[in-house]
Design an enzyme around this catalytic site. Structure first.
Site, mmCIF file in Angstrom:
data_model
loop_
_atom_site.group_PDB
_atom_site.id
_atom_site.type_symbol
_atom_site.label_atom_id
_atom_site.label_comp_id
_atom_site.label_asym_id
_atom_site.label_seq_id
_atom_site.Cartn_x
_atom_site.Cartn_y
_atom_site.Cartn_z
ATOM 1 N N GLN A 9 69.931 22.359 36.210
ATOM 2 C CA GLN A 9 69.847 21.821 34.852
ATOM 3 C C GLN A 9 69.319 22.867 33.875
ATOM 4 O OE1 GLN A 9 69.043 17.435 34.003
ATOM 5 N NE2 GLN A 9 67.913 17.746 35.902
ATOM 6 N N LEU A 90 69.176 21.043 41.340
ATOM 7 C CA LEU A 90 70.456 20.340 41.433
ATOM 8 C C LEU A 90 71.537 21.207 42.079
ATOM 9 C CD1 LEU A 90 73.202 20.659 39.391
ATOM 10 C CD2 LEU A 90 72.872 18.542 40.648
ATOM 11 N N ARG A 114 70.930 10.744 41.745
ATOM 12 C CA ARG A 114 69.699 11.552 41.660
ATOM 13 C C ARG A 114 69.210 11.639 40.224
ATOM 14 N NH1 ARG A 114 68.552 17.247 40.998
ATOM 15 N NH2 ARG A 114 66.945 18.056 42.407
ATOM 16 N N HIS A 197 60.177 17.831 40.329
ATOM 17 C CA HIS A 197 59.597 18.634 41.416
ATOM 18 C C HIS A 197 58.071 18.502 41.479
ATOM 19 C CE1 HIS A 197 63.500 20.303 42.275
ATOM 20 N NE2 HIS A 197 63.650 20.585 41.002
#
Length: 306
Positions: A9, A90, A114, A197
């Site tokens: 991303q 990703l 996700r 994360h």
């Protein structure tokens, strides 16, 4: 030895992949396959925007995977042997498609889910992220450990001197100040919809685990370097576990690149939109050149060593 890298991303841009679809029927077919799998015209969002709709994590994640896989399909017959694949956050799903671990359709559906789960986790427990520039990894870890106002953890070890931290909003702001006090050159809040994360994504990890448990995940045909361990994944079961753990774990990108270089990788291709990974590569392992391949011009101009 060639290794393939796939962006995450932040690399999305309105218009992405349109030149490939207009030039190659195979790319058009892949985009159509993604639209059908998702039940809406993702391709329209990619080509026309608006930008805020494309940037929404539920759309950005499948958009990046579709563009990356389309570019890969157009060049793969020219690549020869591939030593490793890896993807940033990703992008690790794109790497697993390249390695045959996941089918394209399953991966598109998985990253759409996700993205939805990560957004929902950000709504349930708002968080943020910040880039810390000019401070050693250990000093960033120390700054995060000293934070007293909530969760603040390293989220992306992108390159030497560039680490992203993640967590509760107040805690990340405290972490930014502690990093500056420790000698960081700059601390910059990122425009994100959640604390990716980090432990704040636990519900997203649980939801992704449930989704992936329904999919067929094969042993990769090419080793995929995991964000979590910075080591090669060679079994489907391990791939599944690490893709789930990645949601709440730091992306060890610099260590992943060093692992591949130390194992003999001498050149890299960044496959998909933008050149973020190529820029990081120059700061991690300049001795192993990286070429970005995502546009029609780049694909037509690609020269691959025999």
């Amino acid at each position: 030895m060639l290794s393939l890298l796939f962006p995450g991303q932040g690399s999305q841009v309105v218009g992405m992949g349109r030149d490939l679809v207009e030039a190659f029927p195979a790319a058009r077919a892949l985009f159509d396959e993604a639209d059908e799998a998702l039940g809406f015209e993702l391709s329209r969002v990619m080509f026309e925007g608006p930008e805020d709709e494309l940037t929404a994590t539920r759309n950005a994640q499948p958009a990046l995977l579709v563009h990356s896989v389309a570019a890969l399909r157009l060049i793969e017959d020219r690549l020869g042997p591939v030593a490793f694949t890896a993807g940033h956050s990703l992008g690790e799903f794109s790497a697993h498609v390249a390695a045959g671990t996941l089918s394209f359709v399953d991966a598109v559906r998985a990253v759409r889910r996700r993205g939805e789960l990560m957004f929902d986790s950000g709504e349930e427990r708002p968080g943020t992220m910040a880039a810390i520039i000019g401070l050693d990894d250990g000093d960033v870890e120390g700054a995060c450990a000293a934070v007293e106002s909530g969760v603040c953890v390293p989220a992306n070890f992108n390159s030497p001197g560039q680490v992203v931290i993640s967590g509760d909003v107040e805690a990340v702001e405290e972490g930014m100040q502690r990093a500056l006090d420790a000698g960081a050159r700059k601390a910059v809040r990122l425009q994100v919809s959640g604390a990716f994360h980090s432990p704040l994504m636990q519900h997203a990890a649980e939801g992704l685990d449930a989704f992936l448990s329904e999919l067929s995940i094969a042993d990769p045909t090419v080793p995929v370097v995991s964000n979590v361990t910075a080591e090669a994944v060679t079994s489907g079961s391990e791939a599944r576990e690490l893709l789930v753990r990645q949601v709440t774990s730091p992306v060890r990108w610099a260590a992943s690149i060093r692992f591949m270089v130390d194992a003999g990788a001498t050149r890299f291709l960044e496959i998909g939109p933008g050149s973020v990974l190529r820029g990081l590569q120059r700061r991690i392992a300049r001795e192993a050149p990286c070429t970005s391949v995502g546009t029609l011009e780049q694909i037509e101009g690609l020269e691959v060593e025999s």
